[in-house]
Design a protein around this motif. Structure first.
Motif, short mmCIF file in Angstrom:
data_model
loop_
_atom_site.label_atom_id
_atom_site.label_comp_id
_atom_site.label_asym_id
_atom_site.label_seq_id
_atom_site.Cartn_x
_atom_site.Cartn_y
_atom_site.Cartn_z
N ALA A 61 0.85 -1.20 0.00
CA ALA A 61 0.00 0.00 0.00
C ALA A 61 0.88 1.24 0.00
N GLY A 62 1.95 1.20 0.78
CA GLY A 62 2.89 2.34 0.80
C GLY A 62 3.53 2.56 -0.55
N MET A 63 3.92 1.45 -1.23
CA MET A 63 4.54 1.57 -2.56
C MET A 63 3.53 2.11 -3.57
N LEU A 64 2.28 1.65 -3.48
CA LEU A 64 1.23 2.12 -4.39
C LEU A 64 0.97 3.61 -4.18
N VAL A 65 0.87 4.03 -2.92
CA VAL A 65 0.66 5.45 -2.61
C VAL A 65 1.85 6.27 -3.09
N LEU A 66 3.06 5.77 -2.87
CA LEU A 66 4.26 6.48 -3.31
C LEU A 66 4.28 6.62 -4.83
N GLY A 67 4.00 5.54 -5.55
CA GLY A 67 3.99 5.58 -7.01
C GLY A 67 2.94 6.53 -7.55
N CYS A 68 1.72 6.41 -7.00
CA CYS A 68 0.64 7.32 -7.45
C CYS A 68 0.95 8.76 -7.09
N GLY A 69 1.50 8.96 -5.91
CA GLY A 69 1.83 10.33 -5.48
C GLY A 69 2.87 10.97 -6.38
N VAL A 70 3.93 10.22 -6.70
CA VAL A 70 4.99 10.74 -7.58
C VAL A 70 4.43 11.02 -8.96
N LEU A 71 3.60 10.09 -9.46
CA LEU A 71 3.00 10.28 -10.79
C LEU A 71 2.11 11.52 -10.82
N LEU A 72 1.26 11.67 -9.82
CA LEU A 72 0.39 12.86 -9.76
C LEU A 72 1.22 14.14 -9.58
N PHE A 73 2.27 14.04 -8.76
CA PHE A 73 3.14 15.20 -8.54
C PHE A 73 3.80 15.64 -9.84
N LEU B 57 3.20 19.05 -11.84
CA LEU B 57 4.36 19.92 -12.08
C LEU B 57 4.48 20.26 -13.57
N TYR B 58 4.25 19.24 -14.42
CA TYR B 58 4.31 19.46 -15.86
C TYR B 58 3.29 20.52 -16.29
N PHE B 59 2.05 20.38 -15.84
CA PHE B 59 1.01 21.34 -16.23
C PHE B 59 1.26 22.74 -15.64
N ALA B 60 1.80 22.79 -14.42
CA ALA B 60 2.10 24.08 -13.81
C ALA B 60 3.19 24.80 -14.59
N VAL B 61 4.25 24.05 -14.93
CA VAL B 61 5.34 24.65 -15.71
C VAL B 61 4.83 25.10 -17.07
N HIS B 62 4.00 24.28 -17.70
CA HIS B 62 3.41 24.64 -19.00
C HIS B 62 2.56 25.91 -18.89
N ARG B 63 1.76 25.99 -17.83
CA ARG B 63 0.90 27.16 -17.62
C ARG B 63 1.75 28.42 -17.39
N TYR B 64 2.79 28.31 -16.57
CA TYR B 64 3.62 29.48 -16.29
C TYR B 64 4.42 29.91 -17.53
N ARG B 65 4.83 28.98 -18.34
CA ARG B 65 5.50 29.34 -19.60
C ARG B 65 4.54 30.08 -20.52
N ALA B 66 3.28 29.62 -20.57
CA ALA B 66 2.27 30.28 -21.40
C ALA B 66 2.00 31.69 -20.87
N ILE B 67 1.95 31.85 -19.56
CA ILE B 67 1.75 33.18 -18.97
C ILE B 67 2.94 34.07 -19.29
N ALA B 68 4.16 33.54 -19.20
CA ALA B 68 5.36 34.34 -19.52
C ALA B 68 5.35 34.74 -20.99
#
Length: 190
Positions: free
Chosen positions: A27-39, A43-54
């Motif tokens: 369960a810990g490994m599953l939560v860690l994997g899902c957490g990293v994937l979601l993170f 992060l990808y979408f946030a960076v993309h959004r901030y680049r578009a704003i810039a």
């Protein structure tokens, strides 16, 4: 802002992973994997959004400095597109107002130049007539004629100064023009 989001996401992932590992290693490994994937996805979408704003900020800066025209054609769906559309509309409206103000300024400059030129003519006539009046050999009839000419010149100058005052009131917005129907024949008769 991205640092705060990263810190919050990492904190949540650590807490959930700790709870997951306390329950079960898988369960810990599953939560860690899902957490990293979601993170990473966030992060990808946030960076993309901030680049578009810039990029939008740079484009706006170029538009404001006259280096390019605002482009509406590359609009897509989303919050940034709504913002870009609003900026494009505002920029076009500001450019239109600036063009109108520039045209008004040119028209005012032409009118002022015309009136100042028209003021010089009666002033010159007044100076010449004053010099003529200094002639002691001039008859009373000639002096009377010159005084009438001077009075006409002064009346003309008063009229021009009154026009300047009206223009300045219009320019300052203290007087509003009022539209009304008038008879052309009465106007011509006057």
């Amino acid at each position: 802002e991205i640092r705060k989001e990263v810190l919050a996401a990492v904190t949540v992932i650590i807490v959930l992973c700790t709870l997951g590992f306390l329950y079960n290693v898988y369960a810990g490994m599953l939560v860690l994997g899902c957490g990293v994937l979601l993170f990473l996805t966030g992060l990808y979408f946030a960076v993309h959004r901030y680049r578009a704003i810039a990029r939008l900020s740079e484009e706006l800066d170029e538009v404001l400095h006259g280096k390019r025209e605002i482009m509406i054609s590359d609009m897509q769906e989303g919050e940034l597109s709504v913002l870009q559309n609003g900026i494009a509309k505002t920029t076009m409206q500001l450019r239109s107002q600036a063009d109108h103000l520039e045209e008004d300024r040119k028209m005012m400059a032409r009118a002022l130049a015309d009136i100042s030129h028209q003021l010089r003519t009666p002033l010159t006539a007044l100076h010449l007539n004053l010099q003529l009046l200094r002639d002691e050999k001039m008859s009373a009839e000639q002096q009377k004629h010159i005084r009438r000419e001077m009075q006409r010149s002064l009346h003309h100058m008063e009229s021009l100064v009154e026009q300047l005052l009206k223009m300045s009131k219009l320019d300052a917005g203290t007087v509003q023009m009022k539209k009304q129907k008038i008879s052309v024949s009465d106007l011509l008769e006057q």
